[in-house]
Design a protein around this motif. Structure first.
Motif, mmCIF file in Angstrom:
data_model
loop_
_atom_site.group_PDB
_atom_site.id
_atom_site.type_symbol
_atom_site.label_atom_id
_atom_site.label_comp_id
_atom_site.label_asym_id
_atom_site.label_seq_id
_atom_site.Cartn_x
_atom_site.Cartn_y
_atom_site.Cartn_z
ATOM 1 N N SER A 127 -12.051 33.913 42.314
ATOM 2 C CA SER A 127 -11.301 34.882 43.289
ATOM 3 C C SER A 127 -12.163 34.288 44.611
ATOM 4 O O SER A 127 -11.617 34.428 45.808
ATOM 5 C CB SER A 127 -11.364 36.130 43.137
ATOM 6 N N ALA A 166 -11.076 30.883 45.910
ATOM 7 C CA ALA A 166 -9.746 30.945 46.678
ATOM 8 C C ALA A 166 -9.727 31.669 47.942
ATOM 9 O O ALA A 166 -9.266 31.346 49.080
ATOM 10 C CB ALA A 166 -8.776 31.864 45.701
ATOM 11 N N ARG A 167 -10.599 32.734 47.977
ATOM 12 C CA ARG A 167 -10.753 33.525 49.570
ATOM 13 C C ARG A 167 -11.468 32.328 50.605
ATOM 14 O O ARG A 167 -10.932 32.482 51.522
ATOM 15 C CB ARG A 167 -11.512 34.682 49.272
ATOM 16 N N ASP A 200 -8.899 29.651 51.555
ATOM 17 C CA ASP A 200 -7.917 30.134 52.419
ATOM 18 C C ASP A 200 -8.476 30.450 53.933
ATOM 19 O O ASP A 200 -7.704 30.064 54.914
ATOM 20 C CB ASP A 200 -7.403 31.551 51.876
ATOM 21 N N ARG A 248 -4.870 31.690 43.537
ATOM 22 C CA ARG A 248 -4.618 33.149 43.600
ATOM 23 C C ARG A 248 -3.340 33.445 42.882
ATOM 24 O O ARG A 248 -3.164 34.283 41.859
ATOM 25 C CB ARG A 248 -4.417 33.497 44.758
ATOM 26 N N ASN A 249 -2.314 32.656 42.897
ATOM 27 C CA ASN A 249 -1.083 32.543 41.986
ATOM 28 C C ASN A 249 -1.515 32.441 40.422
ATOM 29 O O ASN A 249 -1.061 33.218 39.660
ATOM 30 C CB ASN A 249 -0.276 31.693 42.433
ATOM 31 N N SER A 269 -4.283 33.243 38.984
ATOM 32 C CA SER A 269 -5.135 34.402 38.539
ATOM 33 C C SER A 269 -4.383 35.527 38.707
ATOM 34 O O SER A 269 -4.712 36.658 38.508
ATOM 35 C CB SER A 269 -6.181 34.571 39.193
ATOM 36 N N ASP A 293 -3.504 37.252 41.305
ATOM 37 C CA ASP A 293 -4.211 38.011 42.308
ATOM 38 C C ASP A 293 -3.214 38.250 43.552
ATOM 39 O O ASP A 293 -3.294 37.722 44.364
ATOM 40 C CB ASP A 293 -5.417 37.551 42.872
ATOM 41 N N ALA A 297 -4.444 39.346 47.205
ATOM 42 C CA ALA A 297 -4.994 38.225 47.862
ATOM 43 C C ALA A 297 -3.870 37.235 48.162
ATOM 44 O O ALA A 297 -3.917 36.607 49.315
ATOM 45 C CB ALA A 297 -5.897 37.577 46.855
ATOM 46 N N CYS A 298 -2.591 37.162 47.362
ATOM 47 C CA CYS A 298 -1.609 36.330 47.732
ATOM 48 C C CYS A 298 -1.251 36.722 49.055
ATOM 49 O O CYS A 298 -0.332 35.850 49.796
ATOM 50 C CB CYS A 298 -0.700 36.323 46.463
ATOM 51 N N SER A 341 -2.883 34.841 51.633
ATOM 52 C CA SER A 341 -2.470 33.340 51.752
ATOM 53 C C SER A 341 -1.065 33.260 52.601
ATOM 54 O O SER A 341 -1.016 32.333 53.211
ATOM 55 C CB SER A 341 -2.420 32.711 50.354
#
Length: 564
Positions: A185, A188-189, A192, A218-219, A221, A223, A226-227, A230
């Motif tokens: 996570s 991914a953050r 992005d 993110r997709n 997981s 989340d 968070a998506c 993005s």
């Protein structure tokens, strides 16, 4: 989306970490057991997004823990209250709540990490970017391992992006990616935000690759929150080059945000759809206006409710304390009143005694100085009469007894001797007669100084008229006259000066007098022996200062200053 998802993730992470560290075996303490139960109810309400109830219960639990002085649970409740305020947009209120927690923090631990993170989040949302960076750095200092530093580091990078310091953000984000302990996570953050920063400095291809990679993770997981970020970043990326794609990403962000009841993100997505001149622009504008008005009202209501909960709780706490202390205060007040009366009377009596003795002491000192001055003056007069006038009289008497007075030349000589004696008597009288301190003081003083002019001595008087003598006390005028007179007499007897300069100055509150002659001078340790101690006594009696500066064959200087 620039806004960091750590804002919400931190609430969950902090909940578990605090719960592990703060929950202890309950003791047989009804109040403490009650505080734990209320706190647990607050946790349940927060998980169910019942923010008003959660805030109320955390606040009530905090008050109960204050009675048992449980610092850890007091801090825990205050941090949860601050998190609820931030969720509902009350950032100033959250900072006040976090500040309230600081006195209870005993050491650097998970509490200080969380407090500083929340301070940073509040300042970032309020656009106090430098303050936000400061608090994020403080959180990093308190973190116990590298993994717990990733979120505040990413938050700093987000602030850099807000400040358009994209290169700083890139440098920081790439350093996070190099860490091995980074979670999916967090990765991914970082990807992005890093891609968005590269896009902003003119590297669109690299930026797009990184943002797509972050969205993919993110997709995978699932989340969803968070998506949203993005998709909003990608909507902005394509807003200038491919309106259709920008609208697709903005619509995706809007739909997820609607599902998660994330109003800020819905507004952000709508702003892209409106600015992209979509077919349904009017519909989007209406939705934007409605949502914006609604969230302002809702957040204002929350702010008012949170403030009222804290106010009512404080009021209730204060009233309870007031009832417990009322009887004790009445008793103390009666005792205090009696003690105050005794102290007041004792103080008044002591003050009167002190003032009496101070006044008496001052009067005695003044009287001693005056007596000493008078004695010194009388001694000087007696010395003048004995050393000078008596000798002249004796010589004159002897002259009349030994010389024939019938001869004309003898008579002339006798008359000259008598005139000399008369002049001596007038000089002594003039030196000790009454001094006019009224309007003619300056002219009389100048005249007195001028009488010491002779064929061998030139007395120069400067600026005597520039001093406003009307403002000078009469006793001080007499002192000035006497001191200068004694200086001139001393000059005539001992100095053998050809030039004497007496200069007067005033700055409104103080009179300055400089006396200088080019006589033979004397040694400093012989000044008292030359009779100048009397002048010093006079000047000290009027709270002035006098200094003597002299050396053999280098003249004589005196500086006098005194208040008007």
């Amino acid at each position: 989306m620039i806004r960091s998802p750590f804002f919400y993730i931190l609430i969950v992470l902090f909940f578990f970490s605090c719960k592990d560290e703060t929950i202890v075996s309950p003791k047989i303490d009804l109040n403490r057991d009650k505080a734990y139960k209320i706190r647990d109810q607050g946790i349940s309400d927060l998980q169910n997004k019942n923010y008003n109830s959660a805030f109320y219960n955390f606040n009530k639990s905090k008050i109960d823990f204050e009675i048992s002085k449980d610092s850890a649970n007091i801090v825990y409740n205050l941090i949860q209250m601050a998190s609820i305020q931030q969720i509902n947009g009350d950032y100033y209120g959250s900072k006040e709540t976090l500040t309230e927690a600081l006195p209870y923090v005993k050491k650097k631990d998970i509490y200080t990490v969380s407090i500083n993170n929340f301070f940073g989040i509040a300042d970032k949302e309020l656009s106090f970017y430098n303050d936000a960076i400061f608090y994020y750095n403080e959180a990093i200092k308190d973190a116990k391992n590298n993994a717990s530093k990733f979120s505040p580091l990413n938050n700093i990078a987000v602030v850099y992006i807000e400040q358009k310091k994209y290169k700083n953000a890139i440098q920081l984000l790439e350093s996070i990616l190099d860490e091995k302990q980074i979670s999916k996570s967090s990765e991914a953050r970082v990807l992005d935000n890093l891609g968005f920063a590269y896009f902003k400095i003119g590297y669109p291809d690299k930026g797009l690759t990184l943002m797509n990679e972050g969205l993919k993770i993110r997709n995978q997981s699932q989340d969803l929150y968070a998506c949203i970020g993005s998709n909003l970043h990608l909507a902005e990326f394509f807003s200038k080059t491919n309106i259709q794609k920008s609208n697709e990403y903005a619509t995706e962000a809007y739909e997820i945000a609607t599902k998660l009841h994330s109003i800020d993100e819905r507004l952000k997505a709508l702003s892209f759809l409106i600015s992209n001149d979509s077919e349904n622009q009017n519909t989007y504008v209406k939705k934007f206006v409605f949502l914006n008005d609604s969230i302002i009202k809702i957040r204002n209501n929350y702010k008012n409710k949170f403030a009222k909960i804290k106010y009512d709780s404080k009021k209730e706490k204060d009233e309870n304390q007031k009832l417990r202390l009322e009887n004790a205060e009445n008793e103390v007040a009666l005792q205090k009143a009696g003690i105050q009366k005794i102290l007041f009377l004792s103080g008044f009596i002591i003050l009167c005694i002190v003032l009496f003795f101070v006044k008496k002491n001052h009067q005695n000192k003044t009287r001693v100085i005056k007596l000493k001055t008078a004695y010194d003056t009388e001694t000087r007069i007696a010395k003048d009469i004995h050393d000078e006038l008596a000798n002249d009289v004796f010589n004159t008497i002897t002259f009349t007894q030994t010389q024939p007075l019938e001869i004309e030349n003898t008579k002339e000589t006798l008359i000259q001797k008598l005139d000399h004696i008369y002049a001596r008597v007038r000089g002594i009288s003039r030196e000790n007669n009454t001094i006019d301190t009224k309007a003619n003081f300056a002219s009389n003083l100048k005249e007195m100084l001028s009488t010491y002019n002779s064929d061998h001595t030139n007395v120069i008087i400067n600026n005597i008229e520039k001093v406003n003598w009307d403002l000078v006390d009469e006793f001080k005028k007499v002192t000035i006259h006497r001191v200068l007179q004694e200086l001139m007499v001393n000059m005539k007897k001992h100095s053998q000066a050809s030039i004497v300069v007496v200069k007067f100055e005033s700055n409104g509150k103080t009179v300055f007098i400089d006396y200088t002659d080019n006589g033979k001078g004397t040694e400093k340790n012989k000044i008292v022996k030359n009779g100048l101690q009397n002048m010093e006594n006079r000047i000290l009696a009027i709270k002035g200062t006098i200094t003597f500066d002299t050396e053999p064959d280098k003249g004589f200087k005196v500086k006098i200053s005194m208040p008007k």
